[in-house]
Design a protein around this motif. Structure first.
Motif, PDB file in Angstrom:
ATOM      1  N   PHE A  49       0.838  -1.198   0.000  1.00  0.00           N
ATOM      2  CA  PHE A  49       0.000   0.000   0.000  1.00  0.00           C
ATOM      3  C   PHE A  49       0.876   1.254   0.000  1.00  0.00           C
ATOM      4  O   PHE A  49       0.656   2.178  -0.784  1.00  0.00           O
ATOM      5  N   ILE A  50       1.877   1.274   0.853  1.00  0.00           N
ATOM      6  CA  ILE A  50       2.794   2.419   0.911  1.00  0.00           C
ATOM      7  C   ILE A  50       3.527   2.569  -0.421  1.00  0.00           C
ATOM      8  O   ILE A  50       3.697   3.684  -0.932  1.00  0.00           O
ATOM      9  N   LYS A  51       3.933   1.447  -1.002  1.00  0.00           N
ATOM     10  CA  LYS A  51       4.627   1.492  -2.296  1.00  0.00           C
ATOM     11  C   LYS A  51       3.718   2.060  -3.385  1.00  0.00           C
ATOM     12  O   LYS A  51       4.175   2.828  -4.239  1.00  0.00           O
ATOM     13  N   ILE A  52       2.451   1.695  -3.363  1.00  0.00           N
ATOM     14  CA  ILE A  52       1.497   2.238  -4.343  1.00  0.00           C
ATOM     15  C   ILE A  52       1.387   3.753  -4.181  1.00  0.00           C
ATOM     16  O   ILE A  52       1.383   4.496  -5.166  1.00  0.00           O
ATOM     17  N   LEU A  53       1.301   4.209  -2.924  1.00  0.00           N
ATOM     18  CA  LEU A  53       1.232   5.653  -2.684  1.00  0.00           C
ATOM     19  C   LEU A  53       2.476   6.358  -3.228  1.00  0.00           C
ATOM     20  O   LEU A  53       2.384   7.437  -3.817  1.00  0.00           O
ATOM     21  N   ILE A  54       3.637   5.739  -3.049  1.00  0.00           N
ATOM     22  CA  ILE A  54       4.882   6.316  -3.566  1.00  0.00           C
ATOM     23  C   ILE A  54       4.835   6.358  -5.092  1.00  0.00           C
ATOM     24  O   ILE A  54       5.142   7.382  -5.703  1.00  0.00           O
ATOM     25  N   GLU A  55       4.439   5.251  -5.704  1.00  0.00           N
ATOM     26  CA  GLU A  55       4.386   5.180  -7.166  1.00  0.00           C
ATOM     27  C   GLU A  55       3.421   6.199  -7.754  1.00  0.00           C
ATOM     28  O   GLU A  55       3.674   6.757  -8.819  1.00  0.00           O
ATOM     29  N   LYS A  56       2.328   6.436  -7.068  1.00  0.00           N
ATOM     30  CA  LYS A  56       1.307   7.373  -7.566  1.00  0.00           C
ATOM     31  C   LYS A  56       1.596   8.815  -7.152  1.00  0.00           C
ATOM     32  O   LYS A  56       0.833   9.714  -7.480  1.00  0.00           O
ATOM     33  N   GLY A  57       2.664   9.035  -6.383  1.00  0.00           N
ATOM     34  CA  GLY A  57       2.990  10.382  -5.914  1.00  0.00           C
ATOM     35  C   GLY A  57       2.023  10.868  -4.841  1.00  0.00           C
ATOM     36  O   GLY A  57       1.776  12.063  -4.703  1.00  0.00           O
ATOM     37  N   LEU A  58       1.488   9.942  -4.059  1.00  0.00           N
ATOM     38  CA  LEU A  58       0.464  10.273  -3.060  1.00  0.00           C
ATOM     39  C   LEU A  58       0.894   9.976  -1.623  1.00  0.00           C
ATOM     40  O   LEU A  58       0.045   9.923  -0.734  1.00  0.00           O
TER      41      LEU A  58
END
Length: 179
Positions: free
Chosen positions: A75-84
């Protein structure tokens, strides 16, 4: 809350509920939120577009990977990838709200001029649980400006028994009578 924070936080909660991990992930989110708050430079680094994405993801793996469930880490990685990643706090709030609703938990903030004793806090907590029909998580704040008494915010409902609140109400009634 932001739309992204709402959406992502609810999605993580739904996944955690399906996997019976809501308690685990909530605890992890509280810890990570604290880490992010204490280390704003770390969040800035993980959000910096000039740092290659794979390096930022590797940093998260190295620093948090061993202490988080795979779902939360991803989940944290997705936020990083999406710039969020800066929306993490809003995601936590949404997750917490869904958790509280599912577990019949109400959050309350009690404000007094001086700190309440443990006994007084317990009595207030019990009274609020009777009023709400929920388990109450009580946060205590002190504010000498309220002069005395107690002010409680229970899920957006304000119970103002403070001297300042009573004086303000009295002032309002006098103003209405005079005008």
């Amino acid at each position: 809350m932001t739309k992204a924070g709402d959406l992502y936080g609810q999605s993580l909660y739904d996944l955690a509920a399906e996997e019976n991990l809501t308690d685990d992930i909530l605890g992890e989110m509280e810890a990570v939120k604290g880490i992010f708050k204490e280390n704003p430079d770390y969040v800035a680094l993980l959000s910096e577009p000039s740092v290659p994405k794979n390096e930022r993801l590797q940093l998260v793996d190295e620093s948090l990977g061993s202490s988080l469930t795979p779902y939360h880490l991803n989940f944290i990685k997705i936020l990083i990838e999406k710039g969020l990643l800066r929306e993490y706090s809003a995601c936590y709030k949404r997750f917490r709200k869904s958790y509280n609703e599912a577990h019949k938990i109400a959050e309350a903030v009690v404000t007094t001029a001086v700190a309440l004793s443990d006994t007084q806090l317990l009595q207030l907590k019990e009274k609020l649980e009777k009023i709400s029909g929920k388990t109450v998580l009580l946060e205590q704040k002190t504010d000498p400006d309220i002069l005395g008494g107690v002010r409680v915010d229970l899920e957006g409902q304000l119970f103002d028994g403070s001297i300042k609140g009573r004086l303000s109400e009295l002032r309002r009634k006098v103003d209405e009578t005079v005008i």
